[in-house]
Motif scaffolding. Structure first.
Motif, PDB file in Angstrom:
ATOM      1  N   ILE A 179      -3.931  50.409   5.257  1.00 28.16           N
ATOM      2  CA  ILE A 179      -2.835  50.855   6.124  1.00 28.16           C
ATOM      3  C   ILE A 179      -2.276  52.189   5.616  1.00 28.16           C
ATOM      4  CG2 ILE A 179      -0.497  50.317   6.928  1.00 28.16           C
ATOM      5  CD1 ILE A 179      -1.324  47.317   6.747  1.00 28.16           C
ATOM      6  N   SER A 180      -2.186  52.335   4.293  1.00 25.29           N
ATOM      7  CA  SER A 180      -1.613  53.549   3.698  1.00 25.29           C
ATOM      8  C   SER A 180      -2.435  54.797   3.993  1.00 25.29           C
ATOM      9  CB  SER A 180      -1.510  53.400   2.184  1.00 25.29           C
ATOM     10  OG  SER A 180      -0.680  52.340   1.850  1.00 25.29           O
ATOM     11  N   PHE A 181      -3.758  54.651   3.965  1.00 22.64           N
ATOM     12  CA  PHE A 181      -4.613  55.834   4.047  1.00 22.64           C
ATOM     13  C   PHE A 181      -5.324  56.010   5.386  1.00 22.64           C
ATOM     14  CE2 PHE A 181      -4.505  54.924  -0.588  1.00 22.64           C
ATOM     15  CZ  PHE A 181      -3.817  56.074  -0.955  1.00 22.64           C
ATOM     16  N   SER A 182      -5.226  55.039   6.262  1.00 18.10           N
ATOM     17  CA  SER A 182      -5.944  55.118   7.532  1.00 18.10           C
ATOM     18  C   SER A 182      -5.235  56.053   8.511  1.00 18.10           C
ATOM     19  CB  SER A 182      -6.062  53.727   8.141  1.00 18.10           C
ATOM     20  OG  SER A 182      -6.673  53.804   9.405  1.00 18.10           O
ATOM     21  N   VAL A 183      -6.027  56.793   9.265  1.00 16.12           N
ATOM     22  CA  VAL A 183      -5.479  57.614  10.344  1.00 16.12           C
ATOM     23  C   VAL A 183      -5.831  57.013  11.707  1.00 16.12           C
ATOM     24  CG1 VAL A 183      -5.433  59.747   9.030  1.00 16.12           C
ATOM     25  CG2 VAL A 183      -7.504  59.136  10.280  1.00 16.12           C
ATOM     26  N   SER A 184      -6.626  55.960  11.691  1.00 13.27           N
ATOM     27  CA  SER A 184      -7.034  55.302  12.924  1.00 13.27           C
ATOM     28  C   SER A 184      -6.085  54.154  13.239  1.00 13.27           C
ATOM     29  CB  SER A 184      -8.463  54.763  12.765  1.00 13.27           C
ATOM     30  OG  SER A 184      -8.754  53.834  13.772  1.00 13.27           O
ATOM     31  N   ARG A 185      -5.615  54.118  14.450  1.00 11.67           N
ATOM     32  CA  ARG A 185      -4.720  53.033  14.861  1.00 11.67           C
ATOM     33  C   ARG A 185      -5.455  51.689  14.826  1.00 11.67           C
ATOM     34  NH1 ARG A 185      -1.398  54.596  19.691  1.00 11.67           N
ATOM     35  NH2 ARG A 185      -0.185  55.558  18.054  1.00 11.67           N
ATOM     36  N   PHE A 186      -6.723  51.687  15.222  1.00  9.19           N
ATOM     37  CA  PHE A 186      -7.504  50.449  15.225  1.00  9.19           C
ATOM     38  C   PHE A 186      -7.670  49.906  13.806  1.00  9.19           C
ATOM     39  CE2 PHE A 186     -11.567  48.145  15.010  1.00  9.19           C
ATOM     40  CZ  PHE A 186     -11.292  47.122  15.901  1.00  9.19           C
ATOM     41  N   ALA A 187      -8.045  50.780  12.860  1.00  5.79           N
ATOM     42  CA  ALA A 187      -8.216  50.339  11.464  1.00  5.79           C
ATOM     43  C   ALA A 187      -6.897  49.849  10.886  1.00  5.79           C
ATOM     44  CB  ALA A 187      -8.776  51.481  10.623  1.00  5.79           C
ATOM     45  N   THR A 188      -5.811  50.535  11.218  1.00  9.05           N
ATOM     46  CA  THR A 188      -4.492  50.117  10.753  1.00  9.05           C
ATOM     47  C   THR A 188      -4.136  48.741  11.306  1.00  9.05           C
ATOM     48  OG1 THR A 188      -3.759  52.400  10.575  1.00  9.05           O
ATOM     49  CG2 THR A 188      -2.041  50.743  10.717  1.00  9.05           C
ATOM     50  N   TYR A 189      -4.405  48.539  12.582  1.00  7.55           N
ATOM     51  CA  TYR A 189      -4.100  47.263  13.227  1.00  7.55           C
ATOM     52  C   TYR A 189      -4.929  46.125  12.630  1.00  7.55           C
ATOM     53  CZ  TYR A 189      -3.756  43.749  16.927  1.00  7.55           C
ATOM     54  OH  TYR A 189      -3.567  42.585  17.631  1.00  7.55           O
ATOM     55  N   VAL A 190      -6.221  46.362  12.416  1.00  6.83           N
ATOM     56  CA  VAL A 190      -7.076  45.326  11.814  1.00  6.83           C
ATOM     57  C   VAL A 190      -6.603  44.999  10.398  1.00  6.83           C
ATOM     58  CG1 VAL A 190      -9.423  44.819  11.014  1.00  6.83           C
ATOM     59  CG2 VAL A 190      -9.077  45.820  13.273  1.00  6.83           C
ATOM     60  N   ALA A 191      -6.217  46.021   9.640  1.00  5.71           N
ATOM     61  CA  ALA A 191      -5.704  45.786   8.284  1.00  5.71           C
ATOM     62  C   ALA A 191      -4.399  44.986   8.332  1.00  5.71           C
ATOM     63  CB  ALA A 191      -5.498  47.113   7.559  1.00  5.71           C
ATOM     64  N   MET A 192      -3.567  45.261   9.331  1.00  5.13           N
ATOM     65  CA  MET A 192      -2.327  44.493   9.488  1.00  5.13           C
ATOM     66  C   MET A 192      -2.620  43.044   9.848  1.00  5.13           C
ATOM     67  SD  MET A 192       0.235  47.128  11.391  1.00  5.13           S
ATOM     68  CE  MET A 192       0.970  48.505  10.539  1.00  5.13           C
ATOM     69  N   LEU A 193      -3.615  42.819  10.694  1.00  9.52           N
ATOM     70  CA  LEU A 193      -4.010  41.446  11.026  1.00  9.52           C
ATOM     71  C   LEU A 193      -4.507  40.717   9.784  1.00  9.52           C
ATOM     72  CD1 LEU A 193      -5.878  41.943  14.434  1.00  9.52           C
ATOM     73  CD2 LEU A 193      -3.583  41.012  14.080  1.00  9.52           C
ATOM     74  N   LEU A 194      -5.307  41.392   8.982  1.00  7.81           N
ATOM     75  CA  LEU A 194      -5.805  40.794   7.745  1.00  7.81           C
ATOM     76  C   LEU A 194      -4.660  40.469   6.796  1.00  7.81           C
ATOM     77  CD1 LEU A 194      -8.277  39.960   6.116  1.00  7.81           C
ATOM     78  CD2 LEU A 194      -8.407  42.304   5.267  1.00  7.81           C
ATOM     79  N   PHE A 195      -3.686  41.367   6.715  1.00  3.76           N
ATOM     80  CA  PHE A 195      -2.521  41.108   5.877  1.00  3.76           C
ATOM     81  C   PHE A 195      -1.757  39.880   6.368  1.00  3.76           C
ATOM     82  CE2 PHE A 195       1.979  41.699   4.778  1.00  3.76           C
ATOM     83  CZ  PHE A 195       1.859  41.698   3.398  1.00  3.76           C
ATOM     84  N   GLU A 196      -1.637  39.713   7.666  1.00  5.25           N
ATOM     85  CA  GLU A 196      -0.941  38.533   8.210  1.00  5.25           C
ATOM     86  C   GLU A 196      -1.699  37.245   7.912  1.00  5.25           C
ATOM     87  OE1 GLU A 196       2.009  37.817   9.648  1.00  5.25           O
ATOM     88  OE2 GLU A 196       2.669  39.849   9.280  1.00  5.25           O
ATOM     89  N   VAL A 197      -3.023  37.290   7.923  1.00  5.72           N
ATOM     90  CA  VAL A 197      -3.807  36.113   7.511  1.00  5.72           C
ATOM     91  C   VAL A 197      -3.482  35.788   6.052  1.00  5.72           C
ATOM     92  CG1 VAL A 197      -6.139  35.230   7.074  1.00  5.72           C
ATOM     93  CG2 VAL A 197      -5.661  36.467   9.192  1.00  5.72           C
ATOM     94  N   CYS A 198      -3.395  36.826   5.223  1.00  6.25           N
ATOM     95  CA  CYS A 198      -3.038  36.626   3.809  1.00  6.25           C
ATOM     96  C   CYS A 198      -1.638  36.032   3.675  1.00  6.25           C
ATOM     97  CB  CYS A 198      -3.124  37.941   3.054  1.00  6.25           C
ATOM     98  SG  CYS A 198      -4.804  38.572   2.855  1.00  6.25           S
ATOM     99  N   CYS A 199      -0.700  36.497   4.508  1.00  2.00           N
ATOM    100  CA  CYS A 199       0.658  35.926   4.474  1.00  2.00           C
ATOM    101  C   CYS A 199       0.639  34.448   4.842  1.00  2.00           C
ATOM    102  CB  CYS A 199       1.580  36.683   5.439  1.00  2.00           C
ATOM    103  SG  CYS A 199       2.023  38.326   4.863  1.00  2.00           S
ATOM    104  N   GLY A 200      -0.171  34.099   5.838  1.00  2.00           N
ATOM    105  CA  GLY A 200      -0.278  32.697   6.224  1.00  2.00           C
ATOM    106  C   GLY A 200      -0.830  31.827   5.120  1.00  2.00           C
ATOM    107  N   MET A 201      -1.738  32.376   4.319  1.00  2.00           N
ATOM    108  CA  MET A 201      -2.288  31.632   3.188  1.00  2.00           C
ATOM    109  C   MET A 201      -1.329  31.632   1.999  1.00  2.00           C
ATOM    110  SD  MET A 201      -6.300  32.716   3.161  1.00  2.00           S
ATOM    111  CE  MET A 201      -6.758  31.518   1.907  1.00  2.00           C
ATOM    112  N   TYR A 202      -0.547  32.693   1.877  1.00  2.00           N
ATOM    113  CA  TYR A 202       0.315  32.868   0.711  1.00  2.00           C
ATOM    114  C   TYR A 202       1.375  31.768   0.582  1.00  2.00           C
ATOM    115  CZ  TYR A 202       3.867  34.921  -2.310  1.00  2.00           C
ATOM    116  OH  TYR A 202       4.773  35.128  -3.305  1.00  2.00           O
ATOM    117  N   PHE A 203       2.037  31.439   1.666  1.00  2.90           N
ATOM    118  CA  PHE A 203       3.166  30.504   1.569  1.00  2.90           C
ATOM    119  C   PHE A 203       2.741  29.104   1.098  1.00  2.90           C
ATOM    120  CE2 PHE A 203       4.996  33.799   4.353  1.00  2.90           C
ATOM    121  CZ  PHE A 203       6.051  34.160   3.527  1.00  2.90           C
TER     122      PHE A 203
END
Length: 194
Positions: free
Chosen positions: A71-95
């Motif tokens: 997310i920090s280094f991407s300039v593509s909206r699609f790559a940023t969005y996919v990385a955000m989705l992956l982060f949310e999967v991680c949040c779901g596993m984290y709790f």
């Protein structure tokens, strides 16, 4: 996660894709985040049956850090969005992961006090992030660095817990206690009393 909650909208707006900001369906995007979070929780229940909780934590934090770096280094909206989705999967596993780990590591008699102490640095980090004028990309980069540090600390904790477990299982007194408990539970008088 709390920094992510405040920064995901400007993070998607700040990419250099040609799609207009008004076109972004924020309600749908948020809905997909919640589905990914639920997916992560379900995935944890499957993965935790076959793997060590501590080792899952290492991989989980590593993937979350990688998604924040993306997310920090991407300039593509699609790559940023996919990385955000992956982060949310991680949040779901984290709790559920952290709930399970804290129940194993933190003594029950001291949980309330220790959990309140956990919240102090977390709240300081979030407030500092919001009060400073860090750019959106800088906020995600700082978050990625903190997740990388958490990955290293989780690796260290895993090593400590593995050492303690192996020390316990090699201890003859530990074996004697386990044998006594098994004998007590298998005793007919005990079964009748229960």
């Amino acid at each position: 996660m709390y920094i992510f909650v405040f920064m995901w909208t400007p993070g998607l707006k700040g990419t250099s894709d040609s799609v207009s900001e008004a076109v972004l369906p924020f309600g749908l995007i948020f809905s997909t985040f919640m589905v990914c979070c639920m997916l992560g929780t379900s995935l944890f229940s499957i993965v935790s049956k076959k793997n060590s909780i501590q080792k899952i934590g290492i991989y989980l934090l590593g993937v979350a850090a990688a998604s924040m770096f993306t997310i920090s280094f991407s300039v593509s909206r699609f790559a940023t969005y996919v990385a955000m989705l992956l982060f949310e999967v991680c949040c779901g596993m984290y709790f559920p992961l952290m709930g399970t780990m804290k129940s194993k590591v933190v003594p029950e008699s001291q949980r309330a006090a220790i959990y309140n102490i956990y919240r102090i640095p977390m709240n300081l980090i979030v407030v500092t992030s919001l009060l400073t004028n860090f750019s959106v990309k800088s906020s995600f980069l700082i978050n990625a660095c903190m997740l990388s540090l958490a990955t290293l600390l989780q690796t260290r904790l895993c090593g400590i817990l593995d050492t303690q477990t192996s020390c316990l299982t090699e201890d003859p007194q530990y074996e004697a206690v386990i044998d006594a408990v098994v004998e007590y539970v298998s005793d007919e008088d005990t079964k009748n009393a229960i």
